[in-house]
Design a protein around this motif. Structure first.
Motif, mmCIF file in Angstrom:
data_model
loop_
_atom_site.group_PDB
_atom_site.id
_atom_site.type_symbol
_atom_site.label_atom_id
_atom_site.label_comp_id
_atom_site.label_asym_id
_atom_site.label_seq_id
_atom_site.Cartn_x
_atom_site.Cartn_y
_atom_site.Cartn_z
ATOM 1 N N ILE A 185 1.060 -1.261 -0.091
ATOM 2 C CA ILE A 185 -0.081 -0.062 -0.059
ATOM 3 C C ILE A 185 0.762 1.199 -0.104
ATOM 4 C CG2 ILE A 185 -1.686 1.372 1.380
ATOM 5 C CD1 ILE A 185 -2.734 -1.544 2.263
ATOM 6 N N LEU A 186 1.928 1.334 0.723
ATOM 7 C CA LEU A 186 2.711 2.288 0.851
ATOM 8 C C LEU A 186 3.456 2.898 -0.466
ATOM 9 C CD1 LEU A 186 4.576 1.976 4.196
ATOM 10 C CD2 LEU A 186 3.149 4.143 3.408
ATOM 11 N N GLY A 187 3.957 1.632 -1.155
ATOM 12 C CA GLY A 187 4.625 1.766 -2.654
ATOM 13 C C GLY A 187 3.362 2.253 -3.276
ATOM 14 N N ILE A 188 2.254 1.746 -3.543
ATOM 15 C CA ILE A 188 1.335 2.321 -4.296
ATOM 16 C C ILE A 188 1.251 3.918 -4.192
ATOM 17 C CG2 ILE A 188 -1.235 2.270 -5.052
ATOM 18 C CD1 ILE A 188 -1.178 -0.553 -4.327
ATOM 19 N N VAL A 189 0.938 4.366 -2.783
ATOM 20 C CA VAL A 189 0.674 5.661 -2.572
ATOM 21 C C VAL A 189 2.071 6.451 -2.879
ATOM 22 C CG1 VAL A 189 0.273 7.426 -0.635
ATOM 23 C CG2 VAL A 189 -0.980 5.163 -0.755
ATOM 24 N N VAL A 190 3.140 6.059 -2.620
ATOM 25 C CA VAL A 190 4.345 6.891 -3.067
ATOM 26 C C VAL A 190 4.277 7.106 -4.336
ATOM 27 C CG1 VAL A 190 6.908 6.686 -3.264
ATOM 28 C CG2 VAL A 190 5.729 6.203 -1.029
ATOM 29 N N GLU A 191 4.036 5.979 -5.462
ATOM 30 C CA GLU A 191 4.174 6.135 -6.715
ATOM 31 C C GLU A 191 2.944 6.961 -7.312
ATOM 32 O OE1 GLU A 191 6.445 5.034 -8.921
ATOM 33 O OE2 GLU A 191 7.681 4.889 -7.022
ATOM 34 N N ASN A 192 2.024 7.061 -6.529
ATOM 35 C CA ASN A 192 0.567 7.877 -6.905
ATOM 36 C C ASN A 192 0.131 8.790 -5.949
ATOM 37 O OD1 ASN A 192 0.005 5.986 -9.587
ATOM 38 N ND2 ASN A 192 0.335 4.526 -7.875
ATOM 39 N N PRO A 193 0.764 9.661 -5.554
ATOM 40 C CA PRO A 193 0.653 10.648 -4.372
ATOM 41 C C PRO A 193 -0.908 11.312 -4.551
ATOM 42 C CG PRO A 193 2.383 11.472 -5.540
ATOM 43 C CD PRO A 193 2.154 10.205 -6.005
ATOM 44 N N TRP A 194 -1.435 11.359 -5.766
ATOM 45 C CA TRP A 194 -2.618 11.845 -5.932
ATOM 46 C C TRP A 194 -3.948 11.231 -5.355
ATOM 47 C CZ3 TRP A 194 -5.883 8.776 -8.482
ATOM 48 C CH2 TRP A 194 -5.218 7.725 -9.179
ATOM 49 N N ILE A 195 -3.597 10.203 -5.007
ATOM 50 C CA ILE A 195 -4.451 9.459 -4.477
ATOM 51 C C ILE A 195 -5.015 9.976 -3.124
ATOM 52 C CG2 ILE A 195 -5.155 7.094 -3.258
ATOM 53 C CD1 ILE A 195 -3.274 5.809 -5.206
ATOM 54 N N MET A 196 -3.955 10.510 -2.328
ATOM 55 C CA MET A 196 -4.396 11.289 -1.013
ATOM 56 C C MET A 196 -5.040 12.433 -1.190
ATOM 57 S SD MET A 196 -0.705 10.304 0.988
ATOM 58 C CE MET A 196 0.360 10.735 -0.315
ATOM 59 N N MET A 207 -1.627 13.041 6.570
ATOM 60 C CA MET A 207 -2.515 11.944 6.623
ATOM 61 C C MET A 207 -1.710 10.764 6.935
ATOM 62 S SD MET A 207 -4.600 10.605 3.249
ATOM 63 C CE MET A 207 -5.546 12.094 2.689
ATOM 64 N N ASN A 208 -2.417 9.971 7.938
ATOM 65 C CA ASN A 208 -1.889 8.236 8.053
ATOM 66 C C ASN A 208 -2.607 7.337 7.088
ATOM 67 O OD1 ASN A 208 -1.502 5.911 8.842
ATOM 68 N ND2 ASN A 208 -0.974 6.681 10.994
ATOM 69 N N ILE A 209 -2.060 6.779 6.155
ATOM 70 C CA ILE A 209 -2.939 6.073 5.179
ATOM 71 C C ILE A 209 -3.370 4.748 5.708
ATOM 72 C CG2 ILE A 209 -1.884 7.358 3.157
ATOM 73 C CD1 ILE A 209 -0.227 4.798 2.589
ATOM 74 N N MET A 210 -2.814 4.471 6.891
ATOM 75 C CA MET A 210 -3.414 3.208 7.315
ATOM 76 C C MET A 210 -4.436 3.383 8.343
ATOM 77 S SD MET A 210 -1.615 0.875 5.909
ATOM 78 C CE MET A 210 0.057 0.416 5.378
ATOM 79 N N THR A 211 -4.468 4.359 9.112
ATOM 80 C CA THR A 211 -5.463 4.750 10.105
ATOM 81 C C THR A 211 -6.770 5.623 9.295
ATOM 82 O OG1 THR A 211 -4.682 6.527 11.029
ATOM 83 C CG2 THR A 211 -4.177 4.494 11.990
ATOM 84 N N GLY A 212 -6.399 6.235 8.546
ATOM 85 C CA GLY A 212 -7.277 7.342 7.875
ATOM 86 C C GLY A 212 -7.203 8.585 8.451
ATOM 87 N N ASP A 213 -6.193 8.851 9.599
ATOM 88 C CA ASP A 213 -6.451 10.101 10.476
ATOM 89 C C ASP A 213 -5.863 11.080 9.489
ATOM 90 O OD1 ASP A 213 -7.464 8.796 12.512
ATOM 91 O OD2 ASP A 213 -5.217 8.443 13.595
#
Length: 126
Positions: free
Chosen positions: A25-36, A79-85
């Motif tokens: 999941i971290l790898g995907i978000v690092v490669e696609n930060p627009w997701i956040m 943003m904490n992508i694991m907790t959604g905070d």
């Protein structure tokens, strides 16, 4: 009771499964930060459309599930992508106080809606 034990067991199973996928999941978000940014804008109407997210690293430089972005107005989104905070300028979003929610003008205009309140520097906005 049995129901509480089952819920706790399911919660533990879910967290275990999710943690095993953390690196993916971290790898995907690092490669696609627009997701956040998309996730944030689905919750906050005033979210900037262009945010440059950077991974937050702790004092030992370990990889964490936390990311920060500063918009052109100077506000910092975290943003904490694991907790959604989510934090905005270091503060969690909040809700309107009961005094406003129960005011006749608010009730007439918004009904029972409790709007998000976000601290943007010296102003609180909904």
């Amino acid at each position: 009771g049995n129901k509480e034990e089952e819920i706790h067991s399911n919660d533990v199973d879910m967290k275990y499964s999710f943690s095993r996928s953390a690196d993916i999941i971290l790898g995907i978000v690092v490669e696609n930060p627009w997701i956040m940014t998309d996730a944030l804008s689905s919750v906050f109407q005033r979210c900037p459309t262009k945010l440059k997210w950077r991974p937050w690293r702790n004092s030992t430089m370990d990889r964490t599930p936390c990311f920060n972005a500063r918009c052109t107005a100077g506000n910092v989104y975290s943003m904490n992508i694991m907790t959604g905070d989510v934090l905005i300028n270091g503060m969690p979003p909040s809700r309107l106080p009961l005094a406003i929610l129960n005011h006749p003008l608010h009730r007439r205009t918004f009904g029972s809606r409790n709007l998000e309140v976000v601290n943007f520097g010296s102003v609180l906005e909904t």
